[in-house]
Design an enzyme around this catalytic site. Structure first.
Site, PDB file in Angstrom:
ATOM      1  N   ASP A 112       0.813  -1.222   0.000  1.00  0.00           N
ATOM      2  CA  ASP A 112       0.000   0.000   0.000  1.00  0.00           C
ATOM      3  C   ASP A 112       0.842   1.267   0.000  1.00  0.00           C
ATOM      4  O   ASP A 112       0.294   2.369  -0.053  1.00  0.00           O
ATOM      5  CB  ASP A 112      -0.970  -0.002   1.188  1.00  0.00           C
ATOM      6  CG  ASP A 112      -0.284  -0.141   2.537  1.00  0.00           C
ATOM      7  OD1 ASP A 112       0.625  -0.976   2.652  1.00  0.00           O
ATOM      8  OD2 ASP A 112      -0.667   0.577   3.479  1.00  0.00           O
ATOM      9  N   HIS A 113       2.165   1.110   0.018  1.00  0.00           N
ATOM     10  CA  HIS A 113       3.060   2.270  -0.019  1.00  0.00           C
ATOM     11  C   HIS A 113       3.904   2.344  -1.297  1.00  0.00           C
ATOM     12  O   HIS A 113       4.554   3.367  -1.519  1.00  0.00           O
ATOM     13  CB  HIS A 113       3.981   2.257   1.198  1.00  0.00           C
ATOM     14  CG  HIS A 113       3.263   2.472   2.492  1.00  0.00           C
ATOM     15  ND1 HIS A 113       3.315   3.655   3.190  1.00  0.00           N
ATOM     16  CD2 HIS A 113       2.439   1.663   3.199  1.00  0.00           C
ATOM     17  CE1 HIS A 113       2.561   3.566   4.283  1.00  0.00           C
ATOM     18  NE2 HIS A 113       2.024   2.358   4.298  1.00  0.00           N
ATOM     19  N   HIS A 130       8.104  -0.714  12.535  1.00  0.00           N
ATOM     20  CA  HIS A 130       7.012  -1.386  11.852  1.00  0.00           C
ATOM     21  C   HIS A 130       7.362  -2.869  11.726  1.00  0.00           C
ATOM     22  O   HIS A 130       8.318  -3.338  12.347  1.00  0.00           O
ATOM     23  CB  HIS A 130       6.774  -0.709  10.493  1.00  0.00           C
ATOM     24  CG  HIS A 130       5.464  -1.067   9.859  1.00  0.00           C
ATOM     25  ND1 HIS A 130       4.294  -1.155  10.579  1.00  0.00           N
ATOM     26  CD2 HIS A 130       5.129  -1.371   8.578  1.00  0.00           C
ATOM     27  CE1 HIS A 130       3.309  -1.481   9.769  1.00  0.00           C
ATOM     28  NE2 HIS A 130       3.797  -1.631   8.556  1.00  0.00           N
ATOM     29  N   ASP A 133       4.249   4.112   8.392  1.00  0.00           N
ATOM     30  CA  ASP A 133       3.619   3.189   9.344  1.00  0.00           C
ATOM     31  C   ASP A 133       4.570   2.930  10.513  1.00  0.00           C
ATOM     32  O   ASP A 133       5.723   2.549  10.293  1.00  0.00           O
ATOM     33  CB  ASP A 133       3.297   1.857   8.672  1.00  0.00           C
ATOM     34  CG  ASP A 133       2.261   1.996   7.566  1.00  0.00           C
ATOM     35  OD1 ASP A 133       1.806   3.119   7.316  1.00  0.00           O
ATOM     36  OD2 ASP A 133       1.914   0.963   6.958  1.00  0.00           O
TER      37      ASP A 133
END
Length: 309
Positions: free
Chosen positions: A65-66, A139, A211
Site C-alpha cells: 500500500d506504499h 514497523h 507506518d
C-alpha cells in the site's frame, strides 16, 4: 516561500471509496517531493491538481500500500516523454526490490532512475535551502520516516536603524548586509551585519512517519515541527490490534506530538473499519495534544507557514 502538503492517499492497507493508499505530495517552492506511492497515486495527482513534476520519491517501507503506485507512475512519465532524472530513496537493503518493481512486465524506464538505499540518520536529499533526513521507525519490516528540515533564515533587517541611525543609504548595501556581508560606507565607516540584522529565524519542518508504533526517534526529530504526519491507523478500541500490527492509535500519535511540541498533527493511514466515522481517532489525539490535530482526508492541502508568521 511556499510549502504545501497535499494528502493524496490516507487509507490503511485496504483502500475505501473515500481514501486511497498512502501517498503524500510536498511542494516546496516548486520542488515536488512524493512520500510513498500507493496504488492509484498518479490518478490522485491528476484529481487533486498537484502536477507531475516530481524530483524524488521517498519510500518509507515496501508494503504494497506504499509502493504499488510506483510502476504505473513511472511508465506514465515515460509515455509522456519525461527526460528529467528521478531519484527513489528506499530503506537499506530494499533497492533491488524497487528495481524489480520498476521493471515489472519486462518494462524499462525511458529516463534515468537512480535508486538510493538509506538508513536512519542519513540525509537523503540536500539542497542549499533544506534537507530531507531519514529517521528510525518501528514497523513489521525495515522502515524509516522522513523529515523535511529547512535551513535557518537570516534575521529581520532593521531598515529604520540602517537608514535613520546609521545613515546607510538605501541600495545594494542593504542586500549585502542582510546576506551577512560587512559593507564600507563612503565616509569610511564599516558596518557589520549584526548591527542591522536580527538573530537567525528558524525554517520550517515537516515530519512524516509512515507506518509505525510510537517511538522516541519521532519525538527527537519532530521537536518543534510545524507539521507532524503520524500513523493513526486505529482508535483505542483496537489498541491491541495496533500493537500486534506495529501501528499507532490516535491517542498514541497525540502523545508523540505533545512530547515533540509540534504545531500541528495530521493523522493518517486510517483503517477501513473507520471509513464511516474516524472521529474517535481525532478525539483521542486531541485529548493527548493541545495543538491542532486532524484526521487528514484525500485531497486535503495544508499550507505550512513560517513559525514567525
Amino acid at each position: 516561500m511556499s510549502l504545501r502538503v497535499t494528502f493524496l492517499g490516507t487509507s490503511g492497507a485496504v483502500p475505501t471509496t473515500d481514501r486511497a493508499p498512502s501517498a503524500i505530495f510536498i511542494n516546496r517552492e516548486g520542488d515536488g517531493l512524493l512520500f510513498d506511492c500507493g496504488e492509484g497515486t498518479q490518478r490522485q495527482m491528476m484529481r487533486f491538481g498537484t502536477g507531475f513534476d516530481v524530483a524524488a520519491i521517498f519510500v518509507t517501507h515496501l508494503h504494497g500500500d506504499h509502493i504499488l503506485g510506483i510502476p504505473g507512475l513511472v511508465q506514465s512519465w515515460s509515455f509522456n516523454g519525461r527526460e528529467a532524472p528521478l531519484t527513489i530513496y528506499t530503506p537499506q537493503g530494499t533497492g533491488h526490490d524497487i528495481e524489480t518493481l520498476l521493471t515489472v512486465g519486462d518494462y524499462s524506464p525511458a529516463f534515468p532512475v537512480e535508486i538510493v538505499e538509506i538508513s536512519a540518520g542519513d540525509v537523503a536529499r540536500e539542497t542549499n535551502e533544506y534537507e530531507v533526513r531519514a529517521f528510525q521507525t518501528h514497523h513489521q519490516t525495515n522502515a524509516v520516516g522522513y523529515a523535511l528540515i529547512e535551513d535557518d533564515r537570516p534575521g529581520r533587517f532593521d531598515r529604520q536603524k540602517a537608514e535613520e541611525e546609521l545613515g546607510i543609504p538605501p541600495g545594494p548595501a542593504y542586500g549585502r548586509l542582510h546576506a551577512g556581508e560587512a559593507v564600507e560606507l563612503d565616509d569610511g565607516r564599516v558596518i557589520e551585519p549584526e548591527e542591522v540584522v536580527g538573530d537567525p529565524r528558524p525554517g520550517r519542518k515537516v515530519v512524516y512517519t509512515g507506518d509505525t508504533r510510537p517511538v522516541d526517534a519521532t519525538v527527537e526529530i519532530g521537536e518543534d515541527a510545524d507539521l507532524l504526519i503520524h500513523d493513526a491507523t486505529f482508535a483505542a478500541d483496537n489498541g491491541e490490534r495496533a500493537r500486534s500490527t506495529a501501528h499507532s492509535t490516535g491517542g498514541e500519535a497525540g502523545d508523540i506530538a505533545a512530547r515533540a511540541g509540534v504545531e500541528r498533527l495530521a493523522l493518517t493511514h486510517i483503517s477501513s473499519r473507520y471509513g464511516a466515522d474516524s472521529s474517535a481517532i481525532e478525539q483521542e489525539a486531541a485529548a493527548a495534544f493541545d495543538g491542532e490535530a486532524f484526521v487528514a482526508t484525500d485531497g486535503q492541502t495544508v499550507e505550512v507557514p513560517f513559525p514567525d508568521e
